[in-house]
Enzyme design. Structure first.
Site, PDB file in Angstrom:
ATOM      1  N   GLY A  82       0.807  -1.216   0.000  1.00 51.84           N
ATOM      2  CA  GLY A  82       0.000   0.000   0.000  1.00 51.84           C
ATOM      3  C   GLY A  82       0.836   1.260   0.000  1.00 51.84           C
ATOM      4  O   GLY A  82       2.015   1.239  -0.353  1.00 51.84           O
ATOM      5  N   ALA A  83       0.193   2.396   0.390  1.00 50.64           N
ATOM      6  CA  ALA A  83       0.813   3.729   0.302  1.00 50.64           C
ATOM      7  C   ALA A  83       1.377   3.893  -1.111  1.00 50.64           C
ATOM      8  O   ALA A  83       2.562   4.176  -1.307  1.00 50.64           O
ATOM      9  CB  ALA A  83       1.884   3.918   1.370  1.00 50.64           C
ATOM     10  N   HIS A  87       2.460   4.723  -4.927  1.00 46.90           N
ATOM     11  CA  HIS A  87       3.068   5.877  -5.596  1.00 46.90           C
ATOM     12  C   HIS A  87       3.336   5.491  -7.044  1.00 46.90           C
ATOM     13  O   HIS A  87       3.026   4.359  -7.466  1.00 46.90           O
ATOM     14  CB  HIS A  87       4.336   6.307  -4.868  1.00 46.90           C
ATOM     15  CG  HIS A  87       5.283   5.161  -4.589  1.00 46.90           C
ATOM     16  ND1 HIS A  87       5.929   4.481  -5.587  1.00 46.90           N
ATOM     17  CD2 HIS A  87       5.656   4.559  -3.431  1.00 46.90           C
ATOM     18  CE1 HIS A  87       6.690   3.531  -5.071  1.00 46.90           C
ATOM     19  NE2 HIS A  87       6.530   3.552  -3.762  1.00 46.90           N
ATOM     20  N   GLY A 144       5.895   4.527  -8.521  1.00 51.76           N
ATOM     21  CA  GLY A 144       6.685   3.300  -8.683  1.00 51.76           C
ATOM     22  C   GLY A 144       5.751   2.093  -8.783  1.00 51.76           C
ATOM     23  O   GLY A 144       5.894   1.236  -9.663  1.00 51.76           O
ATOM     24  N   HIS A 145       4.751   2.026  -7.870  1.00 45.47           N
ATOM     25  CA  HIS A 145       3.780   0.929  -7.940  1.00 45.47           C
ATOM     26  C   HIS A 145       2.994   0.996  -9.244  1.00 45.47           C
ATOM     27  O   HIS A 145       2.673  -0.021  -9.847  1.00 45.47           O
ATOM     28  CB  HIS A 145       2.777   1.030  -6.779  1.00 45.47           C
ATOM     29  CG  HIS A 145       3.385   0.839  -5.429  1.00 45.47           C
ATOM     30  ND1 HIS A 145       3.475   1.856  -4.508  1.00 45.47           N
ATOM     31  CD2 HIS A 145       3.934  -0.250  -4.846  1.00 45.47           C
ATOM     32  CE1 HIS A 145       4.034   1.388  -3.403  1.00 45.47           C
ATOM     33  NE2 HIS A 145       4.336   0.127  -3.576  1.00 45.47           N
ATOM     34  N   GLN A 175      12.742  -2.975  -8.965  1.00 44.42           N
ATOM     35  CA  GLN A 175      14.211  -3.109  -8.853  1.00 44.42           C
ATOM     36  C   GLN A 175      14.751  -2.395  -7.616  1.00 44.42           C
ATOM     37  O   GLN A 175      15.852  -2.677  -7.163  1.00 44.42           O
ATOM     38  CB  GLN A 175      14.869  -2.554 -10.120  1.00 44.42           C
ATOM     39  CG  GLN A 175      16.383  -2.761 -10.150  1.00 44.42           C
ATOM     40  CD  GLN A 175      17.074  -1.821 -11.099  1.00 44.42           C
ATOM     41  OE1 GLN A 175      16.684  -1.715 -12.256  1.00 44.42           O
ATOM     42  NE2 GLN A 175      18.093  -1.121 -10.613  1.00 44.42           N
ATOM     43  N   GLN A 180       7.702  -9.207   8.075  1.00 42.33           N
ATOM     44  CA  GLN A 180       8.938  -8.746   7.434  1.00 42.33           C
ATOM     45  C   GLN A 180       9.542  -7.519   8.115  1.00 42.33           C
ATOM     46  O   GLN A 180      10.555  -6.992   7.669  1.00 42.33           O
ATOM     47  CB  GLN A 180       8.732  -8.512   5.943  1.00 42.33           C
ATOM     48  CG  GLN A 180       7.866  -7.319   5.581  1.00 42.33           C
ATOM     49  CD  GLN A 180       7.582  -7.293   4.082  1.00 42.33           C
ATOM     50  OE1 GLN A 180       6.783  -8.067   3.574  1.00 42.33           O
ATOM     51  NE2 GLN A 180       8.252  -6.407   3.361  1.00 42.33           N
ATOM     52  N   SER A 207       9.413   5.744  -2.998  1.00 43.92           N
ATOM     53  CA  SER A 207       9.252   4.780  -1.909  1.00 43.92           C
ATOM     54  C   SER A 207       8.108   5.244  -1.024  1.00 43.92           C
ATOM     55  O   SER A 207       7.921   6.457  -0.841  1.00 43.92           O
ATOM     56  CB  SER A 207      10.542   4.741  -1.086  1.00 43.92           C
ATOM     57  OG  SER A 207      10.302   4.140   0.159  1.00 43.92           O
TER      58      SER A 207
HETATM   59  O1  PAF Z   1       8.126  -4.886  -1.764  1.00 49.07           O
HETATM   60  C1  PAF Z   1       7.127  -4.876  -1.023  1.00 49.07           C
HETATM   61  O2  PAF Z   1       6.311  -3.965  -1.025  1.00 49.07           O
HETATM   62  C2  PAF Z   1       6.920  -6.048  -0.060  1.00 49.07           C
HETATM   63  O3  PAF Z   1       8.130  -6.527   0.433  1.00 49.07           O
HETATM   64  C3  PAF Z   1       6.098  -7.196  -0.677  1.00 49.07           C
HETATM   65  C4  PAF Z   1       6.809  -7.832  -1.858  1.00 49.07           C
HETATM   66  C5  PAF Z   1       4.739  -6.671  -1.111  1.00 49.07           C
HETATM   67  C6  PAF Z   1       5.869  -8.288   0.370  1.00 49.07           C
HETATM   68  O4  PAF Z   1       5.184  -7.801   1.479  1.00 49.07           O
END
Ligand code: PAF
Length: 283
Positions: free
Chosen positions: A31-32, A34, A36-37, A148, A61, A185
């Protein structure tokens, strides 16, 4: 755009499309969202009939409780952005759906996680691998898209997919940068303008280092200058490494036949940012 909060209803939706012979792409995110996504999304939309984005802040994580708590969350805004950009379906699970029980298995990557993010964020890649494996099982996509910017993450997921025999093909999409060069980011949302101005020096340092290496400077010298440059510009470097962009092994001779990636993590105030540059282009 369809929104799914559980695995069964997502599965029914996907089966219906697969029966019609449609291909599927998955864009996993926390989420959040931007630009890049959105560049992952637009690549996925080009290559697949149906694109599913997942939006889930994966607790396993994070090796730092404060970082998890402060991670930006904006679900309504994310759904709006995804719908506006042509995403077909979103998977927004909660912790109870993703982790019915605390996992007892651990996923390790040996030497590939002994450096950089793996070294400074113990347990991070076990959590990433766990959630990505769960997402790949839930969606079983033809293709999955990663950025990347998280190069080590991409290479480890690629290895997991190979070792565990997932059928999904992975795509690594080049880093999307602001005009200043700052890598996009979700963490940038937490930077003040003054911190953002300092953060642009991360990419400046990478570009400068690449030029120095290309003109024959030794890695030891480039490393020393890079670290000094960051400090002089108000950043606190955590690591700066030259690694193979395939195996992640440290490289001292950057003109080796392997592609070399310059990877850096640095703090701007309390915010930790990472970036990288692959000599000779993207993966
Ligand atoms: O890159 C991310 O945003 C996270 O590490 C992912 C791949 C969605 C796993 O939670």
């Amino acid at each position: 755009m369809e929104v799914f909060r559980d695995i069964d209803s997502l599965g029914n939706y996907l089966s219906a499309h697969r029966c019609q012979g449609r291909s599927t792409g998955l864009v996993p995110t926390m989420g959040a969202l931007h630009q890049g996504h959105l560049s992952l999304l637009s690549n996925a939309l080009e290559e697949n009939d149906i694109v599913i984005c997942s939006v889930y802040v994966n607790p396993t994580q994070f090796n730092n409780a404060e970082d998890l708590e402060n991670y930006p969350r904006q679900e309504a805004e994310d759904l709006r952005i995804l719908e506006q950009n042509g995403c077909h379906a979103v998977f927004v699970p909660d912790d109870e759906i993703m982790y019915v029980e605390d996992p007892v298995i651990r996923i390790g990557f040996g030497d590939m996680e002994g450096i950089m993010e793996g070294e400074f964020r113990p347990g991070h890649f076990n959590g990433v691998a766990m959630v990505v494996a769960k997402l790949l099982n839930a969606v079983n996509p033809d293709r999955a898209y990663f950025g990347q910017k998280d190069l080590q993450q991409f290479l480890l997921i690629e290895r997991m997919v190979k070792d565990l025999g997932f059928r999904t093909k992975l795509r690594c999409i080049p880093i999307y940068r602001e005009e200043t060069g700052l890598a996009m980011s979700s963490r940038n949302l937490r930077l003040s303008q003054e911190e953002k101005n300092r953060a642009v020096n991360i990419y400046k340092m990478l570009s400068r280092s690449a030029k120095m290496l290309e003109s024959g400077e030794r890695w030891e010298e480039v490393h020393k200058e890079g670290i000094n440059f960051l400090r002089e510009n108000g950043l606190e470097p955590e690591y700066f490494e030259a690694v193979s962009a395939q195996t992640l092994a440290r490289q001292t001779n950057v003109f080796d036949k392997n592609r070399v990636a310059l990877c850096v993590a640095a703090y701007v105030g309390k915010i930790r940012l990472i970036d990288n540059l692959i000599l000779g282009g993207s993966l």
